[in-house]
Design a protein around this motif. Structure first.
Motif, PDB file in Angstrom:
ATOM      1  N   VAL A  22       0.837  -1.203   0.000  1.00 44.93           N
ATOM      2  CA  VAL A  22       0.000   0.000   0.000  1.00 44.93           C
ATOM      3  C   VAL A  22       0.873   1.254   0.000  1.00 44.93           C
ATOM      4  N   SER A  23       1.918   1.225   0.778  1.00 43.59           N
ATOM      5  CA  SER A  23       2.849   2.351   0.828  1.00 43.59           C
ATOM      6  C   SER A  23       3.429   2.635  -0.558  1.00 43.59           C
ATOM      7  N   ILE A  24       3.794   1.582  -1.282  1.00 51.32           N
ATOM      8  CA  ILE A  24       4.319   1.750  -2.645  1.00 51.32           C
ATOM      9  C   ILE A  24       3.270   2.396  -3.543  1.00 51.32           C
ATOM     10  N   MET A  25       2.045   1.903  -3.445  1.00 50.71           N
ATOM     11  CA  MET A  25       0.988   2.452  -4.310  1.00 50.71           C
ATOM     12  C   MET A  25       0.720   3.918  -4.001  1.00 50.71           C
ATOM     13  N   LEU A  26       0.711   4.276  -2.732  1.00 48.55           N
ATOM     14  CA  LEU A  26       0.483   5.675  -2.368  1.00 48.55           C
ATOM     15  C   LEU A  26       1.591   6.543  -2.958  1.00 48.55           C
ATOM     16  N   LYS A  27       2.812   6.053  -2.923  1.00 48.13           N
ATOM     17  CA  LYS A  27       3.928   6.822  -3.490  1.00 48.13           C
ATOM     18  C   LYS A  27       3.826   6.904  -5.007  1.00 48.13           C
ATOM     19  N   LEU A  28       3.437   5.801  -5.634  1.00 46.57           N
ATOM     20  CA  LEU A  28       3.285   5.815  -7.097  1.00 46.57           C
ATOM     21  C   LEU A  28       2.200   6.805  -7.520  1.00 46.57           C
ATOM     22  N   LYS A  29       1.193   6.944  -6.678  1.00 42.98           N
ATOM     23  CA  LYS A  29       0.111   7.887  -6.964  1.00 42.98           C
ATOM     24  C   LYS A  29       0.436   9.288  -6.450  1.00 42.98           C
ATOM     25  N   GLN A  30       1.616   9.440  -5.895  1.00 46.67           N
ATOM     26  CA  GLN A  30       2.064  10.747  -5.370  1.00 46.67           C
ATOM     27  C   GLN A  30       1.084  11.306  -4.346  1.00 46.67           C
ATOM     28  N   LEU A  31       0.624  10.454  -3.477  1.00 43.37           N
ATOM     29  CA  LEU A  31      -0.302  10.868  -2.417  1.00 43.37           C
ATOM     30  C   LEU A  31       0.437  10.985  -1.101  1.00 43.37           C
ATOM     31  N   GLN A  32       0.285  12.136  -0.456  1.00 36.23           N
ATOM     32  CA  GLN A  32       0.883  12.330   0.862  1.00 36.23           C
ATOM     33  C   GLN A  32       0.086  11.549   1.881  1.00 36.23           C
ATOM     34  N   PHE A  33       0.779  10.896   2.784  1.00 34.13           N
ATOM     35  CA  PHE A  33       0.059  10.180   3.824  1.00 34.13           C
ATOM     36  C   PHE A  33       0.861  10.169   5.111  1.00 34.13           C
ATOM     37  N   GLN A  34       0.132   9.940   6.193  1.00 29.56           N
ATOM     38  CA  GLN A  34       0.773   9.864   7.498  1.00 29.56           C
ATOM     39  C   GLN A  34       0.834   8.399   7.911  1.00 29.56           C
ATOM     40  N   PRO A  35       2.013   7.871   8.182  1.00 35.15           N
ATOM     41  CA  PRO A  35       2.062   6.485   8.643  1.00 35.15           C
ATOM     42  C   PRO A  35       1.796   6.409  10.146  1.00 35.15           C
ATOM     43  N   PHE A  36       1.075   5.392  10.542  1.00 38.93           N
ATOM     44  CA  PHE A  36       0.844   5.111  11.960  1.00 38.93           C
ATOM     45  C   PHE A  36       1.385   3.705  12.192  1.00 38.93           C
ATOM     46  N   PHE A  37       2.392   3.606  13.031  1.00 37.66           N
ATOM     47  CA  PHE A  37       3.106   2.331  13.125  1.00 37.66           C
ATOM     48  C   PHE A  37       2.475   1.398  14.143  1.00 37.66           C
ATOM     49  N   VAL A  38       2.213   0.194  13.692  1.00 38.75           N
ATOM     50  CA  VAL A  38       1.640  -0.862  14.529  1.00 38.75           C
ATOM     51  C   VAL A  38       2.674  -1.980  14.549  1.00 38.75           C
ATOM     52  N   ASN A  39       3.142  -2.344  15.726  1.00 36.51           N
ATOM     53  CA  ASN A  39       4.237  -3.298  15.817  1.00 36.51           C
ATOM     54  C   ASN A  39       3.785  -4.728  15.507  1.00 36.51           C
ATOM     55  N   LEU A  40       3.882  -5.091  14.249  1.00 37.81           N
ATOM     56  CA  LEU A  40       3.397  -6.407  13.828  1.00 37.81           C
ATOM     57  C   LEU A  40       4.172  -7.569  14.441  1.00 37.81           C
ATOM     58  N   PRO A  41       5.516  -7.487  14.504  1.00 31.95           N
ATOM     59  CA  PRO A  41       6.236  -8.608  15.133  1.00 31.95           C
ATOM     60  C   PRO A  41       5.770  -8.872  16.563  1.00 31.95           C
ATOM     61  N   LYS A  42       5.286  -7.822  17.220  1.00 37.08           N
ATOM     62  CA  LYS A  42       4.773  -8.010  18.588  1.00 37.08           C
ATOM     63  C   LYS A  42       3.246  -8.142  18.596  1.00 37.08           C
ATOM     64  N   ALA A  43       2.664  -8.363  17.428  1.00 32.07           N
ATOM     65  CA  ALA A  43       1.204  -8.560  17.299  1.00 32.07           C
ATOM     66  C   ALA A  43       0.407  -7.422  17.919  1.00 32.07           C
ATOM     67  N   GLU A  44       0.928  -6.210  17.745  1.00 32.30           N
ATOM     68  CA  GLU A  44       0.255  -5.056  18.340  1.00 32.30           C
ATOM     69  C   GLU A  44      -1.114  -4.806  17.711  1.00 32.30           C
ATOM     70  N   GLN A  45      -1.331  -5.376  16.532  1.00 30.18           N
ATOM     71  CA  GLN A  45      -2.627  -5.173  15.883  1.00 30.18           C
ATOM     72  C   GLN A  45      -3.740  -5.838  16.698  1.00 30.18           C
ATOM     73  N   LEU A  46      -3.353  -6.767  17.577  1.00 26.97           N
ATOM     74  CA  LEU A  46      -4.354  -7.456  18.390  1.00 26.97           C
ATOM     75  C   LEU A  46      -4.595  -6.754  19.729  1.00 26.97           C
ATOM     76  N   SER A  47      -3.896  -5.657  19.962  1.00 23.26           N
ATOM     77  CA  SER A  47      -4.014  -4.985  21.251  1.00 23.26           C
ATOM     78  C   SER A  47      -5.346  -4.245  21.395  1.00 23.26           C
ATOM     79  N   ASN A  48      -5.711  -3.992  22.648  1.00 30.20           N
ATOM     80  CA  ASN A  48      -6.930  -3.221  22.914  1.00 30.20           C
ATOM     81  C   ASN A  48      -6.840  -1.819  22.329  1.00 30.20           C
ATOM     82  N   MET A  49      -5.647  -1.251  22.423  1.00 24.38           N
ATOM     83  CA  MET A  49      -5.434   0.105  21.910  1.00 24.38           C
ATOM     84  C   MET A  49      -5.779   0.168  20.429  1.00 24.38           C
ATOM     85  N   TYR A  50      -5.227  -0.788  19.697  1.00 24.01           N
ATOM     86  CA  TYR A  50      -5.474  -0.763  18.255  1.00 24.01           C
ATOM     87  C   TYR A  50      -6.922  -1.108  17.931  1.00 24.01           C
TER      88      TYR A  50
END
Lengths: 213, 214
Positions: A22-50
């Protein structure tokens, strides 16, 4: 769609193949975006916060105009339709189908077999086997299928001589940190040629996970 | 000479099932070619050209082009045969429908296909396929239930049939019939599934209605 008042946020983890597409596609389309980092190796996507942010607890997720979109293929199609500059799909339905089949070969034929949940499922049954041994036959099958497709339809890039969505899927499938240690690019000459061409493009540049502040 | 579309299919293949539904919804006349996966016909030398990724479905066009990957095939059919459009016009809704399909296509199905089972059965003597798949599906079906809660009407997304329904029915049907999933745990999925499965285009596509059903 006007880009002047767009707020685009990508829930991502640098170096990991699926959000990298997705990051590549956004760059190819020259779209500015803000990344929000989710620690995948630590399975942060499963956290309550996320889960407060995204109840589906999936990465990548693209937040655009207040809407949450998930699944890299669905996001790719959305970006292609809403931001027509720098076309990433060919014109004819047939050619599009070929590009999509390359993406799907990665998305459902390769990626599931190096995902951390896959290792968990397998290790419930077979404990004395490492990730390389688990993934190897599946990746061989998937990359061989992809190599055949690119051999037939590729040129400088996965499909002919223009960059398409297929390249945004193919490149992280080799260079992603969650897969690069599992696969030998030399076994797939058609793919190797394309990956080496894509290595030259700034939109495909690797971003190290340590660069995530 | 091939006149119609030719679909390489196996009655129990969930991925083939999706395309059979799409073809029925769009009233596209096609010629089925049956591939017996249990007998390994997808890997045979005879089928090497016809099934370039050794899998079903494969769609052969009259001009000889071969399309693979159910999502790619479905998108092609939806564009070339515009009757009964399966993707909504609204871009965000369209993305949600596609996202739903991919949840099934890449998030669930890869862990319940023959490739998966044949591999793990080399290592595990009394491998319980049902238990394995139930474990995979329990969290994925929860995600599917959440998505449907937000978006459903009579069908997965509102009151019009979309591609999401073409993916949902095979996935749920297979989960119930083959992996003993308790669908009552997922009331929205159950409701939508019940609204769809007896529609003629869906019924005629199901495994036990196929000529190669055993």
């Amino acid at each position: 769609m006007s880009t002047s008042r767009l707020a685009i946020r990508l829930y991502t983890y640098r170096g990991y193949s699926a959000p990298w597409r997705v990051s590549i596609m956004l760059k190819l389309k020259q779209l500015q975006f803000q990344p929000f980092f989710v620690n995948l190796p630590k399975a942060e996507q499963l956290s309550n916060m996320y889960s407060q942010i995204n109840p589906l607890q999936i990465v990548p997720t693209l937040e655009i105009n207040g809407q949450l979109l998930h699944e890299s293929m669905a996001i790719a199609e959305y970006l292609e339709e809403e931001f027509p500059r720098n076309k990433l799909l060919p014109k004819s339905p047939l050619e599009k189908a070929i590009v999509r089949s390359m993406c799907e070969t990665v998305n459902s034929g390769i990626h599931p077999y190096h995902a951390s949940r896959f290792y968990k499922y397998v290790h419930n049954y077979v404990s004395d086997i490492n990730r390389q041994e688990i993934s190897e036959p599946f990746l061989e099958r998937g990359f061989t299928a992809l190599n055949t497709l690119v051999e037939k339809h590729g040129g400088d890039y996965a499909f002919g001589n223009q960059v398409t969505i297929a390249d945004a899927f193919l490149y992280p499938a080799f260079r992603g940190d969650d897969v690069s240690y599992l696969v030998n690019l030399d076994k797939y000459p058609a793919l190797k040629k394309v990956v080496e061409n894509l290595d030259q493009l700034p939109e495909f540049a690797y971003e190290h996970p340590d660069s995530q502040g | 000479m091939q006149q119609k579309l030719r679909l390489y299919t196996y009655f129990r293949s969930s991925t083939s099932h999706r395309i059979r539904i799409v073809l029925n919804l769009k009233e596209i006349d096609y010629e089925p070619k049956f591939v017996n996966l249990l007998q390994g016909e997808h890997k045979s030398e005879d089928n090497k050209q016809e099934l370039p990724n050794q899998a079903v479905p494969a769609l052969h066009l009259p001009d000889g082009t071969i399309l693979i990957e159910s999502m790619a095939i479905a998108e092609y059919l939806d564009e070339v045969y515009p009757q009964k459009k399966l993707l909504p016009q609204d871009p965000v809704l369209k993305a949600k429908v596609r996202g739903f399909c991919e949840l099934i296509n890449s998030g669930m199905h890869p862990y319940q296909n023959l490739i998966m089972f044949e591999w793990i059965e080399k290592y595990v003597e009394k491998f319980d396929r049902v238990e394995f798949v139930q474990n995979v599906l329990k969290s994925e079906f929860q995600t599917m239930e959440k998505l449907l809660l937000q978006n459903h009407g009579k069908y997965s997304f509102g009151d019009e049939i979309t591609l999401a329904d073409c993916f949902l029915v095979p996935q749920v049907m297979g989960a119930i019939a083959r992996f003993k999933l308790d669908i009552t745990l997922f009331p929205t999925i159950q409701e939508v599934y019940n609204n769809l499965k007896d529609l003629p285009q869906f019924y005629k596509a199901q495994p036990d209605q196929q000529p190669d059903f055993k």
